[in-house]
Scaffold this motif. Structure first.
Motif, PDB file in Angstrom:
ATOM      1  N   ARG A  55      96.963 116.017 -22.806  1.00 40.62           N
ATOM      2  CA  ARG A  55      96.567 116.959 -22.082  1.00 40.62           C
ATOM      3  C   ARG A  55      94.985 116.786 -21.608  1.00 40.62           C
ATOM      4  NH1 ARG A  55      95.622 121.041 -24.951  1.00 40.62           N
ATOM      5  NH2 ARG A  55      96.079 120.416 -27.236  1.00 40.62           N
ATOM      6  N   ASP A  56      94.334 116.306 -22.468  1.00 35.75           N
ATOM      7  CA  ASP A  56      92.920 115.953 -22.317  1.00 35.75           C
ATOM      8  C   ASP A  56      92.390 114.737 -22.705  1.00 35.75           C
ATOM      9  OD1 ASP A  56      90.112 115.976 -21.990  1.00 35.75           O
ATOM     10  OD2 ASP A  56      89.849 117.696 -23.200  1.00 35.75           O
ATOM     11  N   ASP A 102      98.937 115.088 -28.794  1.00 35.76           N
ATOM     12  CA  ASP A 102      99.172 116.222 -28.205  1.00 35.76           C
ATOM     13  C   ASP A 102      97.846 116.311 -27.484  1.00 35.76           C
ATOM     14  OD1 ASP A 102      99.159 119.360 -28.016  1.00 35.76           O
ATOM     15  OD2 ASP A 102     100.990 118.549 -27.549  1.00 35.76           O
TER      16      ASP A 102
END
Lengths: 767, 286, 153
Positions: free
Chosen positions: C115-116, C111
């Motif tokens: 996102r990063d 996750d």
């Protein structure tokens, strides 16, 4: 439940990938709590809300009528033996007329769903007559204290006298009093398993445990079955650290399965788990060191008290361990140790990583720092000056015959670079002590550095022959020979199966190695604890491979060749009336340095770095070994700053992860590890276990660093914010606990005619 | 146990009126703990997770409304101009918790340790409550009447919270025994209003409800150099502010901490928070 | 109560007790035991999964809320033949010991990286703050996330 062969090249000395890695990262690995069978029932336990009470009556009528309920059992329903225990069979399977701790099992229920079982348990009506509990370890020693068991509250007292303390001449004496709290293993995987009734009237049990055979030895008599009809297969274990060494749901699930004729699964919730396994003994230690002006230790006097809780578990072994190690890894010519473990009406204590060694390490290392300060000496220099080495004589009179590179360990630690200084201001708020709470922008930050050196014995002690058996088979395969290992040894994460596979790869030159499921079909491998399993099962695998190699030397591989080998370590002895003997097999040493940053006004801690050096003998899997050091360090750090099972009148107040805090990733520091390899003579491949030593020293190193940062005395672990800001004062004492009058060095139940300890029985049987 | 699924606010209010015994649940991060532990067995759940009207916020001129269904993750991402609220959101649990826990849940559960509540108190927020009988607004300190007790009637739901956007910097802080995933031992929110020249200080976890510290606020309003944004505050003034803040706390001893430590933590945090907000004012930060 | 949900891309219809959690639905009704049950109160993250794309603790999601939603678990990672880069990195870095925290940890790490893609130590620590591990001391878990981040997409 079988593990997958990992087709990688990976022999001894390589960081071979885990043999069970793939199922673990995909979620396919089956832990005890994942198991199910067709037509299964859920088991659930009703536990005592009282620390001490008589049971006047139990009304099961409403429970038995509950929807989906298949069975409700109490002590009166037990078919055979009613007690079990690792040392002494003093622990009731189900409370028999009396409860001795809050959480003690009183009844078990089997129903179609967990919810139905829970409801049924809630519908059991127990008429208790609460009794006055004894919940303080010093109070337990008083003659007028309530008795947990008929023969009194002393479970075992160990008396060690070496040299002559009375005439020892020291220039300087330091004296200290130290406490450590009750710690919980907090393994993420709960107590869990599945019991399946068999057509031969026996039971097949799949369970997360640490020692299949000692489980079976306790379970079978309680079921009224011969051992051959209790077959245990190891289920996946989600961590243990000592909390899977005692029987938990095994007998209960088996009873329910045999009673209902259906498989029964049990899996404890977290709150129940806190009540359902043993904890680390809380300790009180009074210690005195005497030394010459130039820092040579002359004398050490230790009074040690451990609280064993309501039942014996492995407390008799823990007190011997702690007592024999209580003077520290130092040469001290005059030593006296009086170590007692008592019963109280609190949840039982037993094995937890370190097994008594972390508690005494906190006392002796804190005292050594005090001595160094008194002498105006560098703390590491004081340790170096007194460090044990091969040939040293221990307080038990045992000579260190194995490797003991204590000086090298300390010197390597001293040489490790410190983390760089960080500016106080301008950081991401989450990087300050207090982390996500946004409590600081660099105010009142104080850095502290602390050291601790410690040691622990490897394998079982006092004459116990905890041998390990393993079977290695090599057979021709389509792409070359394939080897398999069959062992009852438990893997619960430390990488045992991986190193066993590595040994086979190196010894037989076979790349593909499978580790078969662990069952009681094999002979005992002993417990996966005491940092012993690499040595013991490694030795067994090595022995089997040696015999196979001999065969292979004679003819090519056409048929499978299988060899079973039982490895024994060298014999040890019991302690005589002065605590003298050769109680331990081998020792491993460790040293750590903690660098901490404390927000002094709030008492919040950020550990910046832990540097760890460990005496590993020979490193079979570097990544695995450092993984043990890192994990062990985090566990010790937990006891240093945040972990404490809070008991009030025998009741656990914080039986949840909300209030029993273990370190998160934001609390864990970078850990830098160096492993010193001086092979242990006589050990297979020269190995030493690495499982426990980091935990032994980490608590002491961190608290020492906190003392340095705050200037506070901090004689208690954990050192909480209240301690660090000085709101809670150091623990005080009225003086060392009185030494009990005991018939001898053995555990009292034996003198009380309660038979040999469980482990004594195991010794007798295997001879 | 029944489950009632509301798909609109109208339906939610109707279900609430018809089933007052049903426990409203949005994120579930409080309720499900009790259910999982066998401690709560409500006769029914009223699921609000699909009620879109609750999952929004708006700002019209200075009036801010945040719907009860706004999660702390979204608050952190979308309400950046309200720094103390974002700081509080960031301190809640873990990413997994923040993606589910809602400000409405904080308000409805009304624990004195609820992380958003000190912020609401420092903002002088009102709780917006709805039922089939209509809407009402109640000032936060009238709404929270005791630990886990509010004036919410059995047929009412928390619709959201509203406040007038303050004109000035603010700051939130909470103390716990480890660096993440803690229930606050003590927490506070401080908010400056540069136009009104007021200081608001709300304390959490140190009384049966979140409380303000009026004596400390009055003292701060007097000593803050309103006319000179570059000036800070002398040591003694900050220290006195902290002392007065601590006196407003009525903490207890419990398994997480002692009353003495809680008072001490409030004193330290209040002092720091005032310094930070004045520093942020100088820096032009809000 | 009948729940219609999509789990790892497959439509499912399950009958659950309304008080059940999504975790119980996954484990007991669908046999997806990869998500674990270490604490039942959202403190440990071993039950981490995705609900409509958001990382959640499945033990705290009432199962009824999964009705009409899409759920993704650790079992959705990799493609049967190959491990997901994060899974492989965990093995390469030695970040797995007992493995009980591993599925939740892997999900939370996936996750984060979604996102990063180039997180710092601080970002990783904050993102995994809700995932407890008792075995590793987290050191090698950090290594694993960096390793996975460095893998070409």
């Amino acid at each position: 439940m079988s593990t997958t062969a990992t087709p990688t090249v990976g022999g001894i000395g390589t960081s071979a990938r885990r043999v069970d890695g793939i199922p673990k990262v995909t979620g396919a690995f089956a832990y005890g709590s994942d198991l199910d069978a067709e037509n299964s029932l859920w088991g659930f336990t009703l536990r005592s809300p009282h620390a001490s009470a008589r049971i006047r009556a139990i009304d099961l009528a409403a429970a038995r009528r509950g929807p989906g309920v298949a069975a409700v059992l109490i002590a009166d329903d037990l078919p055979a033996r009613r007690t079990f225990g690792l040392e002494f069979c003093d622990q009731p399977v189900l409370a028999d007329g009396v409860v001795r701790y809050t959480g003690e099992p009183v009844a078990v229920v089997a129903a179609g769903t967990l919810e139905e079982a829970r409801q049924a348990a809630a519908a059991i009506s127990v008429d208790y007559e609460p009794l006055e509990p004894v919940t303080d370890m010093e109070k337990a020693l008083r003659p007028d204290a309530p008795r947990v068991h008929d023969f009194g509250n002393v479970l075992r007292h160990v008396h060690i006298v070496h040299g002559d303390l009375e005439t020892a001449e020291a220039d300087v004496w330091v004296e200290g009093y130290y406490e450590t709290a009750t710690q919980d293993q907090a393994a993420l995987g709960p107590e869990a398993g599945l019991a399946v009734p068999a057509s031969d009237g026996g039971v097949d049990l799949y369970v997360a445990t640490q020692w299949l055979h000692v489980d079976r030895q306790q379970i079978a008599p309680c079921l009224g079955l011969p051992e051959e009809r209790v077959r245990i297969t190891l289920a996946g274990v989600g961590g243990a650290f000592g909390s899977r060494e005692d029987v938990h749901m095994q007998i209960h699930a088996s009873l329910l399965a045999l009673h209902t004729g259906r498989p029964v699964r049990m899996s404890y919730g977290r709150e129940e788990s806190f009540h359902g396994h043993v904890h680390r003994h809380p300790s009180r230690t009074w210690i005195r060191y005497g030394a010459t002006r130039d820092g040579h230790l002359v004398a050490c006097d230790v009074r040690l008290l451990l609280d064993g809780g309501a039942y014996a578990s492995s407390s008799p072994a823990v007190i011997v361990n702690a007592s024999t190690l209580a003077a520290g890894p130092y040469e001290v010519p005059n030593v006296r140790v009086e170590g007692t473990v008592v019963y109280t009406n609190t949840p039982p204590c037993g094995a937890m990583r370190g097994f008594g060694a972390p508690q005494v390490c906190f006392a002796y290392e804190s005292a050594m720092d005090a001595l160094a300060a008194e002498l105006g000496m560098d703390p590491l220099e004081l340790r170096l000056r007194n460090a044990l080495h091969t040939g040293s004589v221990l307080p038990t009179g045992q000579v260190v015959t194995g490797s003991a590179p204590v000086r090298e360990v300390i010197e390597r630690l001293a040489a490790m670079p410190l983390p760089p200084e960080e500016p106080a201001s301008g950081r991401d708020p989450i990087s300050y002590p207090g982390g996500a709470g946004n409590v600081g922008r660099g105010e009142s930050l104080r850095r502290g550095i602390g050291y601790a050196v410690g040691y622990k014995n490897i394998a079982y002690s006092e004459g116990f022959d905890d041998a390990a058996e393993a079977t290695v088979t090599v057979r021709p395969g389509p792409d070359g020979p394939v080897a398999s290992i069959r062992t009852a040894a438990v893997e619960y994460g430390q990488g045992l199966y991986t190193v066993l596979a590595q040994i086979v790869r190196s010894e037989l030159g076979v790349e593909e190695v499978v580790v078969e499921p662990a069952t009681t079909e094999s002979g005992s491998a002993g417990s996966t604890s005491a940092s012993r399993q690499t040595t013991m099962s490694g030795g067994a695998v090595l022995g089997a491979c040696a015999e196979i190699k001999q065969e292979l030397g004679k003819r090519p591989l056409e048929e499978p060749i299988s060899r079973t080998f039982t490895y024994h370590h060298r014999p040890t002895t019991e302690l005589d009336e002065n605590g003298q003997g050769e109680p331990h097999v081998a020792f491993a040493f460790a040293a750590e340095r903690a660098v901490v940053e404390v927000d002094a006004e709030l008492g919040l801690v950020r550990v910046l770095q832990v540097a760890a050096v460990q005496d590993a003998g020979r490193v079979l899997n570097p990544q695995g070994a450092t993984g043990q050091v890192e994990g062990g360090t985090a566990m010790g750090l937990g006891l240093a700053v945040m972990e404490e099972l809070q008991l009030e009148d025998g009741n656990i107040r914080n039986a949840s992860f909300t209030d029993y805090l273990i370190p998160t990733i934001l609390d864990a520091p970078p850990i830098v590890t160096e492993l010193v390899e001086v092979p242990e003579p006589g050990a297979p491949l020269g190995v030493k276990g690495v499982g426990e030593m980091a935990t032994v020293v980490a608590t002491s190193a961190v608290v020492a660093a906190l003392r340095d940062a705050t200037g506070r005395m901090l004689n208690r672990a954990p050192a909480t914010p209240e301690d660090l800001v000085g709101i809670r004062l150091p623990a005080t004492t009225a003086g060392p606990a009185p030494v009990p009058d005991v018939p001898g060095q053995r555990a009292i139940p034996e003198y009380a005619g309660l038979g040999l300890g469980q482990q004594e029985l195991m010794k007798a049987r295997e001879r | 146990m029944e489950a009632l699924l509301a798909r609109s606010l109208e339906e939610a209010l109707a279900l609430r009126a018809a089933h007052p015994e049903a426990v409203p649940v949005a994120g579930g991060t409080d309720l499900m703990v009790a259910v999982n532990f066998g401690r709560a067995r409500p006769p029914a759940l009223l699921d609000l997770s699909r009620v879109q009207e609750l999952r929004s916020w708006r700002r019209e001129n200075g009036a801010v409304f945040v719907g009860a269904g706004m999660t702390f993750a979204r608050i952190g991402r979308e309400l950046g101009e309200f720094r103390p609220l974002v700081e509080a959101a960031r301190s809640v649990g873990s990413p997994q918790i923040r993606s589910r826990a809602t400000i409405g849940g904080n308000v409805g559960t009304a624990s004195p340790a609820g992380d958003a509540i000190p912020v609401l108190a420092a903002y002088g927020a009102a709780v917006v409550v709805g039922s089939t009988r209509g809407e009402r607004r109640e000032a936060w300190d009238a709404f929270f009447i005791g630990p886990k007790r509010t004036t919410l009637a059995p047929d009412e739901l928390v619709l959201g919270v509203e406040w007038q956007a303050p004109d000035g910097p603010g700051s939130f802080a909470k103390v716990g025994t480890r660096n993440a995933m803690v229930i606050a031992i003590a927490g506070l929110c401080l908010q400056l209003d540069l136009r009104a020249r007021t200081v608001r200080l709300a304390l959490g976890s140190v009384a049966p409800t979140v409380v303000r510290a009026p004596d400390a606020e009055a003292f701060a309003a007097d000593v803050v150099p309103w006319d000179d944004p570059e000036r800070g505050l002398p040591e003694e003034a900050a220290a006195e502010f902290g002392r007065l803040a601590a006196l407003a706390a009525r903490p207890i001893d419990d398994v997480r901490g002692s009353a003495a430590y809680r008072r001490h933590a409030v004193e330290v945090l209040a002092r720091r928070a005032l310094r930070w907000t004045l520093a942020d004012r100088s820096a032009g930060a809000c | 109560m009948l729940i219609r949900t999509t789990v790892n891309g497959r439509d499912c219809e399950v009958d659950v007790w309304p008080g059940a959690s999504l975790l119980a639905l996954l484990r007991d009704e669908l046999g997806l035991s990869g998500s674990k049950n270490a604490c039942e109160q959202g403190e440990c993250g071993s039950c981490s999964a995705w609900l409509d794309g958001e990382l959640v603790c499945a033990c705290l999601v009432p199962a009824v809320q999964a009705d009409g939603a899409a759920v993704r678990t650790v079992e959705s990672l990799g493609d049967g033949e190959r491990l997901h880069a994060v899974q492989d990195a965990f093995l390469a870095a030695g970040a797995v010991q007992c493995g009980f925290c591993t599925p939740g940890m892997v999900v939370a790490a996936v996750d984060l990286l979604e996102r990063d893609p180039a997180p710092t130590d601080e970002t990783i620590r904050e993102a995994l703050a809700g995932n407890l591990c008792r075995c590793t001391g987290y050191q090698k878990i950090l290594d694993a996330v960096h390793l996975a981040a460095a893998e070409p997409a």
